[in-house]
Enzyme design. Structure first.
Site, mmCIF file in Angstrom:
data_model
loop_
_atom_site.group_PDB
_atom_site.id
_atom_site.type_symbol
_atom_site.label_atom_id
_atom_site.label_comp_id
_atom_site.label_asym_id
_atom_site.label_seq_id
_atom_site.Cartn_x
_atom_site.Cartn_y
_atom_site.Cartn_z
ATOM 1 N N SER A 158 0.838 -1.195 0.000
ATOM 2 C CA SER A 158 0.000 0.000 0.000
ATOM 3 C C SER A 158 0.880 1.256 0.000
ATOM 4 O O SER A 158 1.743 1.411 -0.865
ATOM 5 C CB SER A 158 -0.943 -0.056 1.210
ATOM 6 O OG SER A 158 -1.935 0.919 1.126
ATOM 7 N N ASP A 323 -8.747 -6.563 -4.389
ATOM 8 C CA ASP A 323 -8.374 -5.265 -3.805
ATOM 9 C C ASP A 323 -9.037 -4.161 -4.628
ATOM 10 O O ASP A 323 -8.692 -3.966 -5.784
ATOM 11 C CB ASP A 323 -6.844 -5.131 -3.839
ATOM 12 C CG ASP A 323 -6.351 -3.848 -3.174
ATOM 13 O OD1 ASP A 323 -7.179 -2.977 -2.830
ATOM 14 O OD2 ASP A 323 -5.123 -3.724 -2.998
ATOM 15 N N HIS A 356 -7.785 -5.406 -0.038
ATOM 16 C CA HIS A 356 -6.536 -4.683 0.167
ATOM 17 C C HIS A 356 -5.718 -5.260 1.322
ATOM 18 O O HIS A 356 -4.490 -5.290 1.276
ATOM 19 C CB HIS A 356 -6.861 -3.214 0.427
ATOM 20 C CG HIS A 356 -5.667 -2.315 0.450
ATOM 21 N ND1 HIS A 356 -4.845 -2.154 -0.638
ATOM 22 C CD2 HIS A 356 -5.156 -1.527 1.428
ATOM 23 C CE1 HIS A 356 -3.879 -1.297 -0.332
ATOM 24 N NE2 HIS A 356 -4.035 -0.913 0.911
#
Lengths: 379, 379
Positions: A158, A323, A356
Site C-alpha cells: 500500500s 483489492d 486490500h
C-alpha cells in the site's frame, strides 16, 4: 528454541536514531532535526549487502517482527511477523531487516505527539505536512547511520509500496530490488475522496482543537473512529464482507433503533473504537495527505514512463484480485511503465478474497512468490 | 404556453393527506395518525386507471416535477422533472402522476421534525423507525384517499425501487406495473457498512443530543455533512470521478495543509455543506435503517424466488453499468427471480458513466426505455 521452531525473530526492542542535521521537506519547511524509531532483525553482513528496508502503510510502524513481551506475546507481535523471521519468506537468516516508524508517526519518531524543540511543547498541528519523498529522505539518513549504502531490497504494501517506488527515484543507486505490493502510482479521485471524508471527520470533531488537543487533555476519538470505520470498508473486499458478515444479525432480531442490528456494524464499531484508543489523529491526517500527494508522474510531465526512467532497481510488483482500494489495474500501470523502460520486473496477481488487507496476510501463493523472489536476491 | 413547449407540468403546490386512523408499523409501534405531503401532475381519468406513483430515494421528496416559484424556477424544480411532464417519458398528458414524501421524512409528512400529538412537542428521536413496508402501507392509504384502487404503475430509483418492489408484495392486486430502477433486493454487508459510518457520524455529533437537537436550537450539521460526503462517493462512479475531477488542484498548487488541495475535496465539502443546511439528520438516520432492513427474501425463508411468488405486476427492471452501490448484478437477481416465477419482466442495462446517480439523469437511452415502456401501458 521455540523461537527458532516457530520462525520468530524472538523478543525485540526498538532503537532510536537521532539526527541533528536539519531536514528540508518538500513543502519548503525544514525540520531542525528529528528522531526515527526503528527495529532490526538478523545480522548485517560484512559488506552490508543483505539489508532490507520494510516500509509501513497508513497505520503501521517500526515493529515489523518479533514480540516485545514473552508473557503477552500475541498482543505485542509485529505487524508483518508472518513474513519476516528465520526460515520465513523474508528470511532473517539471510537478510538484515529494518523496520522504521516514519516521520509524523505516533510511535516515537518525530511527529505531532513529540516535543517541538522550538517551543518545548508538543508539535500538535505545527508538525509539518510530510510526503513520501520526505520519508524516503529520512530513511536514507537512517541507512547511513546503519552503514547501509545500498539496500538489497526495499519493500512495502500500500503506502509502503509507494515508499519502495520512491526509493528507486530518489536514490536509484541505493537499492537493488523494489518490492511494491497492493500499491498504486498515485491516488484516484475516489481514493482522495475517501481520505477527505476521514480527514473531515477528524478536523470537525470538537475535540480536535485545531490539532492542539493534547494540551486540552482530550483526543478527537469520535473523528478518528469514523475515519477508521470508513478505512476498514475500503480494506476489505465486498465479497469477503458478504462471506464473513453478510446480513447476519448481532442479537438474532432487528431492534428498530440505532443500536447494533447487524454483525458488520458491530465489527466496524469495534475496530473504530479500538483504533481510536491507540492511534494519533494528527498522524492519521498527515499520513492521508502523504497518500494524496504521492504522484511521481506529476513531476515528469504527467508520464509515469518518464518518471520511472530514473529507476535502476529490479522490481517485484504484487496485486490482489479483490483489492478495490488499489486494484490490480493500478499495479499493472506500474508494471507497464517499468516494462516500457526496459527494467527487470516480475508481476504477480494473487487470487485472494481478502481485498486490500491481503498484503498483511499469509496467503500461501502470495508468500511463495515473495519467498522465491527473496531466495533469488544475490548478496 | 412556455410550459407546454418545455414539457413542464408548470407551477405546482403540495397538498396534505391527513389520516386519523392509527397505522401499525412493522416494529410493533403504532402511529396514532399521520400526514403525508404529496403532489399530483396530470388528471386522474374517469376509471382511475391512469395513476402512477413515484417513490423517492434517500434524500428525495414529494416534489417530483414542475416548480414552486416561476421567478425562482431552477431552484424550485422537482427532482425528476426531466422524466415527468407533458410529452416526457412519463407523460402527464396520459398519466396522473403522484409524488409523496414518505413517513419519517422532513418535508412536511409526519416525521421527526413534526409535532408528536402525544406530547405536543417535536417527535425528534421518538419518531418510530419506519420500514419500506410501512411506507407502502401509508402510500396505500393515500391511494384510497385519491380514489386510486389500482396504480397503472409504481416506480422509483434506488430506495424508491425497493418501494415499487414492496408494492407488488404488500398489495399485489393494486398495481399493474412495477418499475424498479438502480435498485437491489436487499443491501449487502458493504452497503450496510457505509450506512453505519454515516449514522455514527450523526449519532456521535455532540450537537445530536440523542435526536432531540431541535429543542437545543442546534443541528448535528457536522455529522450530516460527513454522511452526505460519504454518500456522494457511492453515488458516483470511480470513472466519472476520475473524468470529472481526477487529481485536478483547486488552486493550482499543493498547500501542505488541511485546506482544500484537490477539486474533489472542494466538491464533496460543498455538497455536504449544502445538504446539511436543508436536510434533517433524524430523517437521514431513519431512512438508512429502512434501506438496511429491506429484505423481502428474509420473510420467505431466504428465497427471493419464494418472496416474489406473490407478485402479480409486470416489471421493468433497469440498471446502470457503472453503478457500484447497486450494481447491475443486483438488478439481475430481481429479474431472475421474476423469470423463475413466470412473471413478465423487461430488463434494461444502460451503459452510463454516471454510477448510481444515473437514475436521476436524462440519459437518452435510459429515457427511451422508460418512454417506450410507459407508452405501452394500457389504460
Amino acid at each position: 528454541m521455540n523461537d527458532v521452531i516457530s520462525g520468530s525473530v524472538g523478543q525485540v526492542r526498538p532503537q532510536t536514531f537521532q539526527c541533528s542535521e536539519p531536514l528540508p521537506l518538500k513543502s519548503g519547511a525544514v525540520l531542525p532535526g528529528f528522531s526515527l524509531v526503528y527495529e532490526t532483525y538478523g545480522k548485517l553482513n560484512a559488506d552490508a549487502s543483505n539489508a532490507v528496508l520494510v516500509c509501513h502503510a497508513l497505520s503501521g510502524n517500526h515493529h515489523v517482527a518479533g514480540y516485545y513481551d514473552a508473557a503477552n506475546r500475541e498482543e505485542t507481535t509485529g505487524w508483518w511477523d508472518n513474513l519476516v523471521g528465520p526460515g520465513k519468506p523474508l528470511d532473517t537468516n539471510k537478510f538484515f531487516v529494518v523496520g522504521v516508524n516514519n516521520l509524523g508517526g505516533c510511535y516515537g519518531s518525530s511527529g505531532p505527539n513529540t516535543v517541538n524543540p522550538k517551543t518545548s511543547r508538543l508539535y500538535g498541528a505545527d508538525f509539518p505536512v510530510v510526503t513520501v519523498e520526505d520519508w524516503v529522505d529520512a530513511q536514507a539518513l537512517l541507512a547511513n547511520h546503519l552503514g547501509v549504502q545500498c539496500w538489497a531490497a526495499v519493500l512495502g504494501g500500500s503506502l509502503g509500496g509507494m515508499q519502495a517506488t520512491q526509493w528507486t527515484l530518489s536514490f536509484p543507486e541505493r537499492l537493488r530490488h523494489a518490492i511494491v505490493i497492493a500499491s498504486a502510482p498515485k491516488l484516484t479521485a475516489q481514493n482522495i475522496a475517501f481520505n477527505e471524508v476521514a480527514r473531515q471527520a477528524i478536523l470537525t470533531d470538537p475535540d480536535f482543537h485545531g490539532g492542539h488537543y493534547y494540551e486540552q487533555g482530550v483526543v478527537p476519538a469520535r473523528g478518528l473512529k469514523l475515519a477508521r470505520m470508513l478505512g476498514h470498508i475500503t480494506y476489505l473486499s465486498d465479497d469477503q464482507m458478504a462471506e464473513k458478515f453478510g446480513r447476519s444479525l448481532k442479537d438474532g432480531a432487528l431492534k428498530y433503533s440505532y443500536d447494533t442490528d447487524f454483525q458488520i456494524e458491530s465489527y466496524l464499531r469495534y475496530q473504530g473504537e479500538k483504533f481510536s484508543g491507540y492511534f494519533d489523529a494528527n498522524t492519521y491526517l498527515l499520513t492521508t495527505k502523504a497518500l494524496d500527494y504521492f504522484d511521481p508522474a506529476a513531476q515528469a510531465g504527467g508520464s509515469l514512463d518518464a518518471a520511472l526512467a530514473q529507476a535502476k532497481a529490479d522490481f517485484l510488483v504484487v496485486a490482489f484480485t479483490t483489492d478495490w482500494r488499489f486494484s490490480p489495474e493500478r499495479s499493472r500501470e506500474i508494471m507497464t511503465a517499468l516494462v516500457h523502460n526496459g527494467r527487470r520486473v516480475s508481476y504477480a496477481e494473487i487470487d485472494s478474497v481478502h481485498g486490500h488487507d491481503s498484503f498483511l496476510l499469509d496467503d500461501a501463493q502470495y508468500h511463495a512468490v515473495l519467498r522465491t523472489y527473496f531466495d533469488e536476491v544475490v548478496l
